[in-house]
Design a protein around this motif. Sequence first.
Motif, mmCIF file in Angstrom:
data_model
loop_
_atom_site.group_PDB
_atom_site.id
_atom_site.type_symbol
_atom_site.label_atom_id
_atom_site.label_comp_id
_atom_site.label_asym_id
_atom_site.label_seq_id
_atom_site.Cartn_x
_atom_site.Cartn_y
_atom_site.Cartn_z
ATOM 1 N N UNK A 181 47.089 46.998 46.796
ATOM 2 C CA UNK A 181 45.723 47.244 46.325
ATOM 3 C C UNK A 181 45.347 46.306 45.186
ATOM 4 N N UNK A 182 46.271 46.074 44.260
ATOM 5 C CA UNK A 182 45.981 45.163 43.155
ATOM 6 C C UNK A 182 45.777 43.726 43.658
ATOM 7 N N UNK A 183 46.568 43.334 44.656
ATOM 8 C CA UNK A 183 46.369 42.006 45.243
ATOM 9 C C UNK A 183 45.007 41.924 45.943
ATOM 10 N N UNK A 184 44.612 42.994 46.621
ATOM 11 C CA UNK A 184 43.317 43.023 47.290
ATOM 12 C C UNK A 184 42.183 42.935 46.276
ATOM 13 N N UNK A 185 42.304 43.690 45.181
ATOM 14 C CA UNK A 185 41.276 43.657 44.139
ATOM 15 C C UNK A 185 41.196 42.276 43.508
ATOM 16 N N UNK A 186 42.361 41.640 43.305
ATOM 17 C CA UNK A 186 42.375 40.299 42.728
ATOM 18 C C UNK A 186 41.689 39.300 43.657
ATOM 19 N N UNK A 187 41.928 39.416 44.962
ATOM 20 C CA UNK A 187 41.259 38.541 45.924
ATOM 21 C C UNK A 187 39.758 38.793 45.906
ATOM 22 N N UNK A 188 39.364 40.058 45.877
ATOM 23 C CA UNK A 188 37.950 40.434 45.828
ATOM 24 C C UNK A 188 37.264 39.768 44.633
#
Length: 251
Positions: A181-188
């Motif tokens: 989730x943190x990686x997804x948020x960082x990509x976002x």
Amino acid sequence: MDRHSTPAARVRRSRAERQRETRDALTLAALVAFARDGYHGASLEAIAGDAGFSKGAVYSNFGGKAELFLAVMDYSLQTLRGDDWDPFAAAETGDDRAPQQGEPGAPEQGQTGAAEQGEADAAEMVRGFGLATLEFITTAARDASLIDSLRARSQVLIDAYERAAAARRPPGEDLPADDVARLMAALDQGISVLALSGVASAGDALLRTGLRRLVDPANAANEPPPARDDTTSRLPDVDRVQRLIHDTSEP
């Protein structure tokens, strides 16, 4: 009026209801002002005036500009709090397209121009608020009294992505869902910064592709690449801001 009828009783709003209406009006006026003028450039006096109040109403409901901006962020993050938010959903295409000129159900030429202008205004507001958010982040990150509030809003995004990652978690995945989730948020957020910086190919389609590859890389690798002309953005989405513009422009 029928002489046998009686006028409807006037419903008196409670103090809490009146305060909520005032806060909502100030929040929506602030969204427009921050998007137009930036975080530092926006004036609390002008925001209050746009909402139909005096500057004192801002301080009666918010601790100052930072707290008002946090309220606008909360408004923008509302869609992420529900279980039905789907970051993988694509924009409507194909048969869902709007009727074109000359087709049944198509708007008249003047209406089409107004709709296109409304979409352009909403997209500019989305971009403006994104830039104002970057201003606020750089301010709050240096302020010990604001950093916890900023972290809490970021956590809303991470929590939403964690729900999405857990729902699509492939068999055998050993990376914890909260890390994904943190990686997804960082990509976002990274895609958003690139788009705000003028990188034309950074948009929602590329983000969806990247998110799928983070969650389920084996299956996502077989999917077609994103269309490079799909550069739409979210948070808040353009359709939602268009409705906001329409609602706040009516008497």
